[in-house]
Design an enzyme around this catalytic site. Structure first.
Site, PDB file in Angstrom:
ATOM      1  N   ASP A 125       0.843  -1.203   0.000  1.00  0.00           N
ATOM      2  CA  ASP A 125       0.000   0.000   0.000  1.00  0.00           C
ATOM      3  C   ASP A 125       0.876   1.250   0.000  1.00  0.00           C
ATOM      4  O   ASP A 125       0.714   2.137   0.848  1.00  0.00           O
ATOM      5  CB  ASP A 125      -0.933  -0.002   1.212  1.00  0.00           C
ATOM      6  CG  ASP A 125      -2.074   1.005   1.076  1.00  0.00           C
ATOM      7  OD1 ASP A 125      -2.433   1.341  -0.078  1.00  0.00           O
ATOM      8  OD2 ASP A 125      -2.605   1.451   2.111  1.00  0.00           O
ATOM      9  N   ILE A 126       1.778   1.333  -0.965  1.00  0.00           N
ATOM     10  CA  ILE A 126       2.670   2.490  -1.047  1.00  0.00           C
ATOM     11  C   ILE A 126       1.943   3.613  -1.764  1.00  0.00           C
ATOM     12  O   ILE A 126       1.594   3.507  -2.942  1.00  0.00           O
ATOM     13  CB  ILE A 126       3.969   2.117  -1.775  1.00  0.00           C
ATOM     14  CG1 ILE A 126       4.674   0.987  -1.021  1.00  0.00           C
ATOM     15  CG2 ILE A 126       4.887   3.336  -1.891  1.00  0.00           C
ATOM     16  CD1 ILE A 126       5.901   0.457  -1.729  1.00  0.00           C
TER      17      ILE A 126
END
Length: 242
Positions: A125-126
């Site tokens: 979840d960058i």
């Protein structure tokens, strides 16, 4: 009770004098400075599976302890609250980031992500929201709520933040999730920092999903080498990424 003193109620750690940083139906993040010592950042989980989520993220951060650009756990913890040392810093500003700052941030995030992968962890979840900029220290990569060690479970469905997740994270491609998935997230984050907008946009989740699978973002107006790196990170096919 002085500002910064701890109290626990219902299994959730609370501080006096808290500053709200983030709020959702699942998470509340607050910052508290203390006159008695270093401040802390507290991530309170709520709703179904709150304790499990906090314990999972704490375990991931323990595995990554000591790596540059990774938040540090504070000495005191509680069941439903992740307590981190406050390293200062702030989220990236809205709008295009100046080129020198973008290059420094890209270099720091790439180094941190490489170390995370060497430790056997996928972030998944960058996004710019999970980046903290610091003036005198490496950029922080935060929020390991969705991180996994080893291979993710198959058939998990959509994982991550629409607009920044790789096509394989939608669960619609049949492709596996691996380190190249995080590289897409890195590219999407750098694209947003460079241009002020995500590489994938839409008015609703279905439109975002469709654009994630088949849309092609316009190449950002950057020096050719940096532009080419970002666009390669954003390839739909993982085999075409680094």
């Amino acid at each position: 009770m002085e500002v910064g003193e701890k109290r626990v109620k219902g299994g959730i750690l609370r501080y006096e004098g808290e500053e709200l940083l983030y709020l959702s139906d699942r998470t509340q993040v607050t910052r508290c400075s203390s006159p008695k010592g270093p401040g802390v950042v507290c991530k309170h989980a709520t709703g179904a599976g709150a304790t499990r989520r906090i314990e999972h993220e704490r375990a991931v951060l323990e595995k990554l302890a000591g790596l540059p650009g990774i938040p540090r756990l504070a000495a005191y913890q509680s069941r439903r609250t992740l307590v981190l040392e406050d390293d200062g810093g702030a989220p990236p500003p809205a709008g295009p980031m100046p080129l020198p700052d973008l290059v420094r941030t890209a270099h720091a995030l790439a180094g941190t992500l490489a170390a995370v992968h060497r430790a056997g962890v996928l972030h998944r979840d960058i996004t710019p929201a999970n980046v903290v900029l610091r003036s005198r220290a490496p950029t922080l990569l935060i929020d390991f709520d969705l991180a996994v060690t080893g291979a993710p479970e198959p058939g998990e469905g959509l994982v991550g933040t629409l607009g920044f997740l790789a096509p394989e994270q939608t669960g619609r491609t049949g492709l596996s999730i691996d380190r190249r998935t995080d590289l897409y997230g890195l590219g999407a984050t750098l694209y947003a920092l460079a241009t002020g907008t995500p590489p994938v946009t839409g008015h609703d989740p279905l439109e975002l999903m469709h654009a994630t699978l088949v849309g092609t973002p316009a190449a950002p107006d950057l020096p050719p080498r940096l532009r080419d790196i970002i666009m390669r990170l954003l390839e739909k096919d993982p085999d075409q990424r680094y």
